[in-house]
Design an enzyme around this catalytic site. Structure first.
Site, PDB file in Angstrom:
ATOM      1  N   ASN A  71       0.644  -1.432  -0.510  1.00 21.19           N
ATOM      2  CA  ASN A  71       0.161  -0.057  -0.146  1.00 21.19           C
ATOM      3  C   ASN A  71       0.832   1.098   0.112  1.00 21.19           C
ATOM      4  OD1 ASN A  71      -2.453  -1.560   0.330  1.00 21.19           O
ATOM      5  ND2 ASN A  71      -2.497  -1.649   2.372  1.00 21.19           N
ATOM      6  N   ASN A 171       0.100  -1.291  -6.727  1.00 22.87           N
ATOM      7  CA  ASN A 171      -0.395  -2.410  -6.181  1.00 22.87           C
ATOM      8  C   ASN A 171      -1.543  -2.854  -6.194  1.00 22.87           C
ATOM      9  OD1 ASN A 171      -0.034  -4.475  -3.908  1.00 22.87           O
ATOM     10  ND2 ASN A 171      -0.130  -2.841  -2.660  1.00 22.87           N
ATOM     11  N   GLU A 172      -2.442  -3.931  -5.879  1.00 25.24           N
ATOM     12  CA  GLU A 172      -4.060  -3.863  -5.523  1.00 25.24           C
ATOM     13  C   GLU A 172      -4.655  -2.336  -5.672  1.00 25.24           C
ATOM     14  OE1 GLU A 172      -3.860  -5.009  -1.041  1.00 25.24           O
ATOM     15  OE2 GLU A 172      -2.893  -6.627  -1.564  1.00 25.24           O
ATOM     16  N   TYR A 243      -4.348 -13.641   2.649  1.00 20.38           N
ATOM     17  CA  TYR A 243      -3.881 -13.892   3.657  1.00 20.38           C
ATOM     18  C   TYR A 243      -4.757 -14.805   4.299  1.00 20.38           C
ATOM     19  CZ  TYR A 243      -0.478 -10.021   3.087  1.00 20.38           C
ATOM     20  OH  TYR A 243       0.235  -9.274   2.754  1.00 20.38           O
ATOM     21  N   GLU A 291       2.081 -11.685  -2.522  1.00 19.24           N
ATOM     22  CA  GLU A 291       1.882 -11.747  -1.611  1.00 19.24           C
ATOM     23  C   GLU A 291       1.074 -12.593  -0.202  1.00 19.24           C
ATOM     24  OE1 GLU A 291       0.330  -8.116   0.153  1.00 19.24           O
ATOM     25  OE2 GLU A 291       1.022  -6.471  -0.845  1.00 19.24           O
ATOM     26  N   GLN A 348       6.092 -10.491   5.633  1.00 17.29           N
ATOM     27  CA  GLN A 348       6.361 -10.388   4.705  1.00 17.29           C
ATOM     28  C   GLN A 348       7.774 -10.984   5.406  1.00 17.29           C
ATOM     29  OE1 GLN A 348       5.830  -6.046   4.838  1.00 17.29           O
ATOM     30  NE2 GLN A 348       4.432  -5.820   3.778  1.00 17.29           N
TER      31      GLN A 348
HETATM   32  O1  AHR Z   1       1.847  -6.896   3.418  1.00 25.25           O
HETATM   33  C1  AHR Z   1       0.771  -5.874   3.875  1.00 25.25           C
HETATM   34  C2  AHR Z   1      -0.469  -5.046   3.515  1.00 25.25           C
HETATM   35  O2  AHR Z   1      -1.257  -6.335   2.359  1.00 25.25           O
HETATM   36  C3  AHR Z   1       0.173  -4.581   1.501  1.00 25.25           C
HETATM   37  O3  AHR Z   1       0.401  -3.747   1.868  1.00 25.25           O
HETATM   38  C4  AHR Z   1      -1.103  -4.605   0.749  1.00 25.25           C
HETATM   39  O4  AHR Z   1      -0.264  -4.517  -0.215  1.00 25.25           O
HETATM   40  C5  AHR Z   1      -1.489  -5.868   0.893  1.00 25.25           C
HETATM   41  O5  AHR Z   1      -3.320  -5.156   1.440  1.00 25.25           O
END
Ligand code: AHR
Length: 491
Positions: A71, A171-172, A243, A291, A348
């Site tokens: 982000n 990104n996203e 996630y 991710e 990460q």
């Molecule tokens: O990895 C944490 C966050 O998760 C990243 O900044 C974003 O791309 C995602 O939503």
């Protein structure tokens, strides 16, 4: 419980791209400041990078690290992190409501990457910025010309180009939380034009377009179709993010989440091929799962962090043993889909939803460090299809979850590694493993623990660590365990 696992050398999934074991460092929390970079720390090197962290990153063998966000990148001006440090601006980072000092930028990060033996996957800002700044960054990083941005790099002390091969187009951008979020059509146009000028600047780069931020986004599917229709000829990969978590404390369902990851990958691969057919194209777009991880433990505590902090303890999930098992099943899924997933980034790497944690007195390793390290070290080579016949179970959320899940890799040294997770909470498994003629087990590494919620910490760093069990005799996949079975020919 009994299971039959059959591995044949003729049943090849794909050569595994080493970038399947990539990771991610964002300007977020203590990822950079207090993570990889801490001048004044007793282990800091001449540039302020923590050498204890560098050693652990090398131990993981991470081949590529995505940077600088996440982000964060959607509000980032890359020039702020270049040149004389004394002149760099302190800025508001709107993505994480934090203060960004810009002490580290691409000038420093490319040096960190060299010291960590890794490559960079660089993201450009397609939120507040666009194609112009993106192509200028490509020139700054990769060109040897006598032109403004290449000269700027030289003036900043870097005669030779950084040679960054892999680039993310934002990104996203499908997420309303993103700085300057775009609709699919808006993003598709912007990404297409950015891709064109970036590749015109350096035709050797590879580009990843944003797919969906997760599988349950309302725009999932249509987003991918729109982006692929517009950008197909100019990009190489489309991204997936997801996630996983266990907020409801439903461990059997949680252990089965890789089934969702598998479906997500297959669906996106099918969409890529649908657009390939629509376009009568010879080119295949592959996937970058850039991710993935577990993220839920820190959600509540993160609400307490004051706005505009510098390097706050954000997204510092403490992982337990069951998280490590889930990470193992996700790695197995990535290997089994390595024909389409060419790049993946554990999100990460340091402190922020990370396998490596830093404190003033030193580093400690989270439970998830171990399956990731095993896959990165022993999961290189050719993925073989491992047929498994094992009982399965249902939960309210998921049906038909096999108790035993495996991936097999023919390693470049001629050996074969089988990764296996036994998801059963009650029963050990005695597998009947059939391998090509002549292979013998010589090493069996196990990660297991009686307590599914056991975690490591700075005070107790070795509460959950892998152990070797004897390779002779009957192989046992203990209840709720991660297993690395290494075979070689002869003796
Ligand atoms: O990895 C944490 C966050 O998760 C990243 O900044 C974003 O791309 C995602 O939503």
């Amino acid at each position: 419980m009994k299971a039959k696992i059959s591995v044949s050398e003729n049943n090849i999934i794909s050569q595994i791209d080493p970038r399947l074991y990539g990771s991610f460092i964002e300007h977020l929390g203590r990822g950079v400041y207090g993570g990889i970079y801490q001048p004044g720390h007793r282990t800091a090197d001449d540039m302020g990078f923590r050498k204890d962290v560098l050693e652990l990153v090398k131990k993981l063998g991470v081949p590529v690290v995505r940077y600088p966000g996440g982000n964060f990148v959607s509000g980032y001006n890359w020039e702020d992190g270049t040149g004389d440090k004394a002149l760099r601006p302190r800025k508001l980072d709107l993505a994480w409501a934090a203060v960004e000092t810009n002490e580290v930028g691409i000038d420093e990060f490319q040096e960190w990457a060299k010291r960590a033996d890794t490559d960079i996957m660089m993201a450009v800002n397609l939120g507040t910025r666009g194609p112009d700044e993106a192509r200028q960054l490509v020139e700054y990083c990769n060109l040897d010309t006598d032109t403004f941005y290449a000269q700027k790099r030289r003036k900043n002390g870097f005669e030779k180009p950084f040679g960054i091969k892999l680039w993310c187009l934002g990104n996203e951008m499908d997420g309303p939380w993103q700085i300057c979020h775009l609709t699919a059509q808006e993003y598709a146009r912007k990404a297409c034009e950015a891709a064109k000028v970036m590749k015109w600047t350096d035709p050797d780069i590879e580009l990843v377009a944003c797919g969906s931020s997760h599988k349950n986004m309302p725009t999932f599917g249509e987003w991918e179709r729109t982006v692929l229709r517009e950008c197909y000829d100019h990009i190489d990969y489309i991204s997936l993010h997801n996630y996983y978590g266990n907020p409801e404390n439903d461990t059997p369902s949680y252990l089965g989440q890789a089934v969702n990851m598998n479906e997500f990958i297959k669906t996106v691969a099918d969409i890529c091929d649908e657009i390939k057919a629509e376009k009568h194209s010879d080119k295949t777009i592959n996937l970058s799962f850039d991710e993935w991880n577990i993220w839920f433990h820190s959600n509540e505590q993160d609400k307490q962090i004051p706005r505009w902090s510098y390097a706050p303890r954000l997204l510092e999930d403490i992982y337990d043993f069951e998280d490590a098992l889930v990470v193992g099943t996700l790695l197995i899924t990535l290997i089994n889909n390595s024909d389409r997933v060419k790049i993946a980034c554990l999100a990460q790497l340091v402190n922020v939803i990370a396998p490596i944690m830093t404190e003033e007195e030193g580093c400690w390793l989270q439970t998830i460090f171990y399956p990731f390290m095993h896959a990165s070290l022993y999961g290189r080579g050719t993925a073989l299809s491992a047929e498994v016949e094992a009982p399965s179970y249902d939960t309210d959320k998921l049906k038909n979850i096999p108790f035993v899940t495996t991936a097999a890799v023919k390693n470049d040294d001629g050996g074969i590694t089988v990764f296996a997770v036994n998801r059963s909470l009650d029963e050990d498994c005695e597998p009947d493993i059939s391998l090509p003629e002549g292979y013998k087990l010589y090493q069996h590494i196990v990660l297991d623990h009686d307590d599914m919620k056991a975690a490591n910490s700075s005070a107790e760093p070795e509460n959950v660590v892998p152990a070797e069990v004897p390779a002779e005799g009957k192989t046992l996949l203990k209840k709720h365990s991660w297993n690395v079975l290494r075979y070689r020919k002869g003796e």
